[in-house]
Write an enzyme that holds these catalytic residues in place. Sequence first.
Site, short mmCIF file in Angstrom:
data_model
loop_
_atom_site.label_atom_id
_atom_site.label_comp_id
_atom_site.label_asym_id
_atom_site.label_seq_id
_atom_site.Cartn_x
_atom_site.Cartn_y
_atom_site.Cartn_z
N ASP A 97 -56.73 -20.21 14.24
CA ASP A 97 -56.58 -20.51 12.82
C ASP A 97 -57.16 -21.90 12.56
OD1 ASP A 97 -55.72 -21.13 10.26
OD2 ASP A 97 -53.71 -20.29 10.53
N HIS A 98 -58.27 -21.95 11.84
CA HIS A 98 -58.98 -23.22 11.65
C HIS A 98 -58.20 -24.19 10.75
CE1 HIS A 98 -62.17 -25.82 12.36
NE2 HIS A 98 -63.21 -25.14 11.89
N ARG A 99 -57.17 -23.72 10.07
CA ARG A 99 -56.34 -24.64 9.28
C ARG A 99 -55.56 -25.58 10.20
NH1 ARG A 99 -52.54 -20.76 6.01
NH2 ARG A 99 -52.32 -20.01 8.17
N PRO A 140 -58.10 -18.63 8.22
CA PRO A 140 -59.55 -18.65 8.46
C PRO A 140 -59.82 -18.59 9.97
CG PRO A 140 -58.75 -20.84 7.86
CD PRO A 140 -57.59 -19.92 7.71
#
Length: 433
Positions: free
Chosen positions: A403-405, A227
């Site tokens: 990467d928002h994870r 994401p």
Amino acid sequence: MAFEFRLPDIGEGIHEGEIVKWFIKAGDTIEEDDVLAEVQNDKSVVEIPSPVSGTVEEVLVDEGTVAVVGDVIVKIDAPDAEEMQFKGHGDDEDSKKEEKEQESPVQEEASSTQSQEKTEVDESKTVKAMPSVRKYARENGVNIKAVNGSGKNGRITKEDIDAYLNGGSSEEGSNTSVASESTSSDVVNASATQALPEGDFPETTEKIPAMRKAIAKAMVNSKHTAPHVTLMDEIDVQELWDHRKKFKEIAAEQGTKLTFLPYVVKALVSALKKYPALNTSFNEEAGEVVHKHYWNIGIAADTDKGLLVPVVKHADRKSIFEISDEINELAVKARDGKLTSEEMKGATCTISNIGSAGGQWFTPVINHPEVAILGIGRIAQKPIVKDGEIVAAPVLALSLSFDHRQIDGATGQNAMNHIKRLLNNPELLLMEG
């Protein structure tokens, strides 16, 4: 007797390749080790040598066509063809199976040598050797990646294996080189393009090149997996501008073309150290986060064949001048199609420079499995407020995708702020070491 030459496994873990250019045609007389063709895979362009001497009978695969490892790509009338039957894909695969079934006594005798090699040999190194030579090395318990090739273009021969067994040269000094002429892409396009009947809206079609397939696959995988969040910012770089101008002539005296990019590399490395979450890989399937204790920066390079990402290894240990030289060398190799797969491996974070094309802000796609990518735009004169007055200053556009994870928004912005601070005052880079 006709010798059927099959597309060999070039040791990159790739099972197919596009025939970019043939250097031979039917009727040509060739010698063993002469280059037959250039084959392009997902990573690079590789020269394929002939295992035999003889006369070319028939070229079976056209330029621009994708062949699978093991496919017969050319037939050669070779006097020693019967003796050469073991060369090619089939026997190489059989020998691999034999290795799994039993251990060779010779391998046991060489175990001490192999254990030493494991600590010294780069296992990701690309090797140029025919299947018969690879088999010969295995039968003698030699790690072929530790051997220095004396053949054409650094190719490893049986004599090199023998020399290594007798205490000869190792991999030090060995070089893998690939060549690609700028006209090769034109040849591929010309052969693959088919004109449709003309009308009000004429169209043509062409096969998707292997490089474009690889780029498309990587982009889709990254966007589907990670994401993306992109932060966009800008910073006054007047002092950076002056600093580069001050040292540009000094750099030129020692043959270095100094640009702004090495400063950005050093600033990014500093940010990765201060915010190590950006220097990781996120493996959701395994439930693991890989923390990388080295700082290798990928530099996205635009070429006629597509986007390539050569890597500046251990950027934290190199000076601005050293990084500048390396970036320029890698860029030339990228444009000439001479990058090796080794030069495109191991990045922990990547920089994409849209500013060189006049761009400003954008949403760079993460080079998965990395978790961040820094985009740099153009430097433009803009009005800014300084000491209560509106003045014109050179302003650099920055875009950071992450990467928002793995990375939260605040962490991403803090990293961006750190990069801005260093580029606003480049003398601080000296304090970073």
